[in-house]
Design a protein around this motif. Sequence first.
Motif, PDB file in Angstrom:
ATOM      1  N   GLY A 100     105.109  43.065  53.184  1.00 30.25           N
ATOM      2  CA  GLY A 100     105.873  42.370  52.149  1.00 30.25           C
ATOM      3  C   GLY A 100     105.420  40.935  51.947  1.00 30.25           C
ATOM      4  O   GLY A 100     104.401  40.495  52.467  1.00 30.25           O
ATOM      5  N   LEU A 101     106.207  40.208  51.175  1.00 28.65           N
ATOM      6  CA  LEU A 101     105.888  38.830  50.818  1.00 28.65           C
ATOM      7  C   LEU A 101     106.714  37.878  51.667  1.00 28.65           C
ATOM      8  O   LEU A 101     107.943  37.962  51.657  1.00 28.65           O
ATOM      9  N   PRO A 102     106.058  36.975  52.420  1.00 33.29           N
ATOM     10  CA  PRO A 102     106.844  35.969  53.145  1.00 33.29           C
ATOM     11  C   PRO A 102     107.585  35.071  52.149  1.00 33.29           C
ATOM     12  O   PRO A 102     107.237  35.031  50.969  1.00 33.29           O
ATOM     13  N   ASP A 103     108.574  34.335  52.613  1.00 31.48           N
ATOM     14  CA  ASP A 103     109.226  33.362  51.723  1.00 31.48           C
ATOM     15  C   ASP A 103     108.201  32.268  51.403  1.00 31.48           C
ATOM     16  O   ASP A 103     107.215  32.074  52.118  1.00 31.48           O
ATOM     17  N   TRP A 104     108.434  31.544  50.319  1.00 38.76           N
ATOM     18  CA  TRP A 104     107.441  30.574  49.843  1.00 38.76           C
ATOM     19  C   TRP A 104     107.269  29.400  50.802  1.00 38.76           C
ATOM     20  O   TRP A 104     106.205  28.794  50.857  1.00 38.76           O
ATOM     21  N   GLY A 105     108.284  29.068  51.599  1.00 34.13           N
ATOM     22  CA  GLY A 105     108.126  28.030  52.623  1.00 34.13           C
ATOM     23  C   GLY A 105     107.099  28.456  53.667  1.00 34.13           C
ATOM     24  O   GLY A 105     106.235  27.678  54.075  1.00 34.13           O
ATOM     25  N   THR A 106     107.186  29.711  54.085  1.00 29.18           N
ATOM     26  CA  THR A 106     106.227  30.256  55.044  1.00 29.18           C
ATOM     27  C   THR A 106     104.837  30.317  54.428  1.00 29.18           C
ATOM     28  O   THR A 106     103.844  29.986  55.081  1.00 29.18           O
ATOM     29  N   ILE A 107     104.761  30.708  53.165  1.00 28.36           N
ATOM     30  CA  ILE A 107     103.463  30.745  52.478  1.00 28.36           C
ATOM     31  C   ILE A 107     102.825  29.358  52.493  1.00 28.36           C
ATOM     32  O   ILE A 107     101.639  29.209  52.794  1.00 28.36           O
ATOM     33  N   TYR A 108     103.613  28.317  52.203  1.00 29.90           N
ATOM     34  CA  TYR A 108     103.042  26.968  52.202  1.00 29.90           C
ATOM     35  C   TYR A 108     102.555  26.576  53.596  1.00 29.90           C
ATOM     36  O   TYR A 108     101.473  25.993  53.742  1.00 29.90           O
ATOM     37  N   ARG A 109     103.314  26.899  54.632  1.00 27.78           N
ATOM     38  CA  ARG A 109     102.874  26.580  55.992  1.00 27.78           C
ATOM     39  C   ARG A 109     101.575  27.317  56.323  1.00 27.78           C
ATOM     40  O   ARG A 109     100.692  26.762  56.966  1.00 27.78           O
ATOM     41  N   MET A 110     101.461  28.566  55.862  1.00 30.64           N
ATOM     42  CA  MET A 110     100.238  29.328  56.116  1.00 30.64           C
ATOM     43  C   MET A 110      99.040  28.666  55.436  1.00 30.64           C
ATOM     44  O   MET A 110      97.981  28.502  56.046  1.00 30.64           O
ATOM     45  N   VAL A 111      99.213  28.276  54.171  1.00 27.81           N
ATOM     46  CA  VAL A 111      98.116  27.666  53.412  1.00 27.81           C
ATOM     47  C   VAL A 111      97.755  26.300  53.983  1.00 27.81           C
ATOM     48  O   VAL A 111      96.587  26.007  54.236  1.00 27.81           O
ATOM     49  N   SER A 112      98.755  25.459  54.208  1.00 24.65           N
ATOM     50  CA  SER A 112      98.485  24.086  54.626  1.00 24.65           C
ATOM     51  C   SER A 112      97.930  24.012  56.045  1.00 24.65           C
ATOM     52  O   SER A 112      97.166  23.110  56.363  1.00 24.65           O
ATOM     53  N   ARG A 113      98.293  24.961  56.896  1.00 20.30           N
ATOM     54  CA  ARG A 113      97.805  24.954  58.281  1.00 20.30           C
ATOM     55  C   ARG A 113      96.643  25.922  58.500  1.00 20.30           C
ATOM     56  O   ARG A 113      96.092  25.979  59.589  1.00 20.30           O
ATOM     57  N   GLY A 114      96.302  26.704  57.472  1.00 15.98           N
ATOM     58  CA  GLY A 114      95.230  27.676  57.624  1.00 15.98           C
ATOM     59  C   GLY A 114      95.562  28.734  58.660  1.00 15.98           C
ATOM     60  O   GLY A 114      94.705  29.144  59.428  1.00 15.98           O
ATOM     61  N   LYS A 115      96.826  29.158  58.688  1.00 13.31           N
ATOM     62  CA  LYS A 115      97.289  30.116  59.699  1.00 13.31           C
ATOM     63  C   LYS A 115      97.677  31.433  59.066  1.00 13.31           C
ATOM     64  O   LYS A 115      98.086  31.484  57.911  1.00 13.31           O
ATOM     65  N   LYS A 116      97.598  32.484  59.864  1.00 15.12           N
ATOM     66  CA  LYS A 116      98.105  33.786  59.440  1.00 15.12           C
ATOM     67  C   LYS A 116      99.592  33.840  59.752  1.00 15.12           C
ATOM     68  O   LYS A 116     100.096  33.118  60.606  1.00 15.12           O
ATOM     69  N   TRP A 117     100.282  34.737  59.068  1.00 15.57           N
ATOM     70  CA  TRP A 117     101.711  34.920  59.243  1.00 15.57           C
ATOM     71  C   TRP A 117     102.049  35.161  60.715  1.00 15.57           C
ATOM     72  O   TRP A 117     102.952  34.542  61.282  1.00 15.57           O
ATOM     73  N   SER A 118     101.311  36.038  61.372  1.00 14.40           N
ATOM     74  CA  SER A 118     101.589  36.367  62.771  1.00 14.40           C
ATOM     75  C   SER A 118     101.423  35.138  63.669  1.00 14.40           C
ATOM     76  O   SER A 118     102.155  34.976  64.645  1.00 14.40           O
ATOM     77  N   HIS A 119     100.496  34.238  63.336  1.00 16.61           N
ATOM     78  CA  HIS A 119     100.309  33.024  64.137  1.00 16.61           C
ATOM     79  C   HIS A 119     101.526  32.116  64.039  1.00 16.61           C
ATOM     80  O   HIS A 119     101.920  31.510  65.029  1.00 16.61           O
ATOM     81  N   LEU A 120     102.117  32.008  62.835  1.00 16.88           N
ATOM     82  CA  LEU A 120     103.313  31.179  62.687  1.00 16.88           C
ATOM     83  C   LEU A 120     104.470  31.753  63.493  1.00 16.88           C
ATOM     84  O   LEU A 120     105.238  31.015  64.106  1.00 16.88           O
ATOM     85  N   ILE A 121     104.605  33.073  63.490  1.00 16.26           N
ATOM     86  CA  ILE A 121     105.674  33.710  64.264  1.00 16.26           C
ATOM     87  C   ILE A 121     105.441  33.464  65.752  1.00 16.26           C
ATOM     88  O   ILE A 121     106.363  33.092  66.483  1.00 16.26           O
TER      89      ILE A 121
END
Length: 150
Positions: A100-121
């Motif tokens: 699915g689609l992460p929330d847009w706050g998570t999307i921004y953190r992924m883009v700005s930090r160059g991280k994958k969703w699983s890395h943020l979790i």
Amino acid sequence: MIIAVDFDGTIVENRYPEIGAERPFAIETLKMIIADRHRVVLWTCREGKLLEDAIEWCRERGVEFYAANRDYPEETTDNNPHFTRKLKADLFIDDRNVGGLPDWGTIYRMVSRGKKWSHLIDEAYSGEKDYSDSHHSHHHGAKKRGWWPF
């Protein structure tokens, strides 16, 4: 980066061919991504008037795309004889992603930090007890609180 973003179901709720309501923080986040100097390409199945309507809807809210349904604004079948609908992007933001689609706050953190969703979790829960030695995954605590994306 070159970031491709879908429209229906991603920027707005999926009401195709109508334009649905904005998904929370989508426009604000896209503005931040563009301000960070990423090239955002609208990548959608919309064509013709439906595509123009989507571009205009975003433009009215302050989002100007680098290109739409192409790699660069001037690309045509005339100046690129090998033109295909295969976009050369670094990242795709689409509601049809696996999980699915992460929330847009998570999307921004992924883009700005160059991280994958699983890395943020993993980062968010790195201080918790590791359950990997039991029958539970190490994300068990995240899942119980509703953070887990599935």
